[in-house]
Design an enzyme around this catalytic site. Sequence first.
Site, PDB file in Angstrom:
ATOM      1  N   GLY A 236       1.159  -1.330   0.030  1.00  0.00           N
ATOM      2  CA  GLY A 236       0.210  -0.384   0.345  1.00  0.00           C
ATOM      3  C   GLY A 236       0.657   1.063  -0.121  1.00  0.00           C
ATOM      4  O   GLY A 236       0.253   2.682  -0.574  1.00  0.00           O
ATOM      5  N   PRO A 278       4.971  -4.354  -0.596  1.00  0.00           N
ATOM      6  CA  PRO A 278       5.002  -4.141  -1.312  1.00  0.00           C
ATOM      7  C   PRO A 278       4.691  -4.817  -2.922  1.00  0.00           C
ATOM      8  O   PRO A 278       5.217  -5.722  -4.140  1.00  0.00           O
ATOM      9  CB  PRO A 278       6.388  -2.576  -1.856  1.00  0.00           C
ATOM     10  CG  PRO A 278       7.269  -4.192  -1.197  1.00  0.00           C
ATOM     11  CD  PRO A 278       6.858  -4.910  -0.488  1.00  0.00           C
ATOM     12  N   TYR A 320     -10.838   3.641 -11.740  1.00  0.00           N
ATOM     13  CA  TYR A 320     -11.536   4.254 -10.740  1.00  0.00           C
ATOM     14  C   TYR A 320     -10.831   6.409 -10.821  1.00  0.00           C
ATOM     15  O   TYR A 320     -10.293   6.650  -9.969  1.00  0.00           O
ATOM     16  CB  TYR A 320     -10.686   3.291 -10.145  1.00  0.00           C
ATOM     17  CG  TYR A 320      -9.581   2.887  -9.320  1.00  0.00           C
ATOM     18  CD1 TYR A 320     -10.108   1.738  -9.516  1.00  0.00           C
ATOM     19  CD2 TYR A 320      -8.468   3.511  -9.697  1.00  0.00           C
ATOM     20  CE1 TYR A 320      -8.598   0.908  -9.828  1.00  0.00           C
ATOM     21  CE2 TYR A 320      -7.018   2.650  -9.833  1.00  0.00           C
ATOM     22  CZ  TYR A 320      -6.962   0.945 -10.069  1.00  0.00           C
ATOM     23  OH  TYR A 320      -6.158   0.563  -9.942  1.00  0.00           O
ATOM     24  N   CYS A 350     -14.087   1.884 -29.190  1.00  0.00           N
ATOM     25  CA  CYS A 350     -15.468   1.906 -29.281  1.00  0.00           C
ATOM     26  C   CYS A 350     -16.634   2.067 -27.977  1.00  0.00           C
ATOM     27  O   CYS A 350     -17.245   1.375 -27.967  1.00  0.00           O
ATOM     28  CB  CYS A 350     -16.561   1.111 -30.469  1.00  0.00           C
ATOM     29  SG  CYS A 350     -18.136   1.270 -30.457  1.00  0.00           S
ATOM     30  N   TYR A 386      -0.213  -2.680 -12.419  1.00  0.00           N
ATOM     31  CA  TYR A 386      -1.989  -2.656 -12.553  1.00  0.00           C
ATOM     32  C   TYR A 386      -1.666  -1.669 -14.505  1.00  0.00           C
ATOM     33  O   TYR A 386      -2.540  -1.815 -14.414  1.00  0.00           O
ATOM     34  CB  TYR A 386      -2.277  -2.290 -11.791  1.00  0.00           C
ATOM     35  CG  TYR A 386      -2.348  -2.483 -10.221  1.00  0.00           C
ATOM     36  CD1 TYR A 386      -2.463  -3.562  -9.845  1.00  0.00           C
ATOM     37  CD2 TYR A 386      -1.840  -2.044  -9.882  1.00  0.00           C
ATOM     38  CE1 TYR A 386      -2.218  -4.511  -8.825  1.00  0.00           C
ATOM     39  CE2 TYR A 386      -1.313  -2.636  -8.462  1.00  0.00           C
ATOM     40  CZ  TYR A 386      -1.712  -3.780  -7.986  1.00  0.00           C
ATOM     41  OH  TYR A 386      -1.775  -3.686  -6.564  1.00  0.00           O
TER      42      TYR A 386
END
Length: 432
Positions: A236, A278, A320, A350, A386
């Site tokens: 985190g 991590p 997000y 699209c 990510y």
Amino acid sequence: MPSPPTLTAPADAFPVLRTEIAGLSVNELAEQFGTPLYVYDAAKIRERIGDLRSFDQIRYAQKANSSLAILDLMRRQGVLVEAVSAGEVRRALAAGYKEQGDPPPVVYTADIFDRESLDLVLSLGLHVNCGSPDMIDQLGERAPGSAITLRINPGFGHGHSRKTNTGGEQSKHGIWHEQLDDCLRRADHHGLVVTGLHLHIGSGADMEHLSQVCGAMEKLALVAGRTLQLISAGGGLPVPYRPGESYVDLGEYYRLWDASRKRLEAAFGHPLRLEIEPGRYLVAESGYLVSELRAVKRMGTNTFYLLDAGFNNLARPILYGAYHPMSIVPRAGDGAGRTQSEVVVGGPLCESGDIFTQTDGGFVCTRSLPAAAVGELLVIENAGAYGAVMSSNYNSKPMAAEVLISGGQAHLVRKRQSFDDLVRGESIPAAE
């Protein structure tokens, strides 16, 4: 052992014009490997590993970026690895990690065992970090006497988005802290030994919330008792994505955890290993998504820069509202003197949500970027975590190629998918 340094983002951390990545020409990289293209700087990963050397163990949460080349880099730097699926276990082994060792080179951490994962964990004898009471029973029934770690939800969480918050009663992650006694009894029933506790409250948490985990861990560890050999601070740790954001004071963070560890050692009468886990912190800043600008268009008062990369390549903004720094790569020269203006940056898909400049909730916003022409490159930065791992084949788009720069050399570590790759495994049933 000295504490890790306090880190601050350098003043030039977010350039809007860029010509090089890790000393190599971005234009030449794009010409050689095509676009969209993920580029990773191995030196930055090594630097971030070095930041955390004061901890007894660094365990990489490979969900952030499970490239075999990056897993191999981690292994060579002495970093252990966490896996959350059978596929991630196999990736770790393919990158050279051993099945067994002390401490365990590979730990399976999850909230469930799917059948494949449970069978694989048992066949390899992997250590398990259980995130649900049912996992204790399922493992205990088939492998009584094993050592396990428990991932605990401390009842609170924090992250840069609600979707990255992994603590509190609205999170599915971990064993609810009030169920620890019950889980210890379950472990005893199966002859399992609880040798470690793990807490993780979310990705991108701030120092205030991260420090609260120390107090929660201390209380829970005293309940778990003297069989503990390890406490894990989880991950985190934030990295800055925009001006004004900073790193956690790692020196102070280590001191908090070390003090907590020492109090527990005094209570138990034996040493405890202190682990940190991590993911994003180690790889985010190493990664760049290089794309080509394919259209500049006006829509009312908005100017759109449309790229050949979309949310099929980088999903964080649509998921997000994640902010990523961006830069323009001039076709020639350094681009000095170009005027900047507010633009919306989007992709080719699209889908109206295929916008890289949006806030949480899907609200389109603009970014101040230098003037650019069709055919020039735009780099989406801090994209090493990510990014590629969340890629999809939406709109039948191939996965981007990936390149690792190490020692001044660019290594192709993942080929761009071909059409044959896209349809491999599909079939058309015979006509009736």
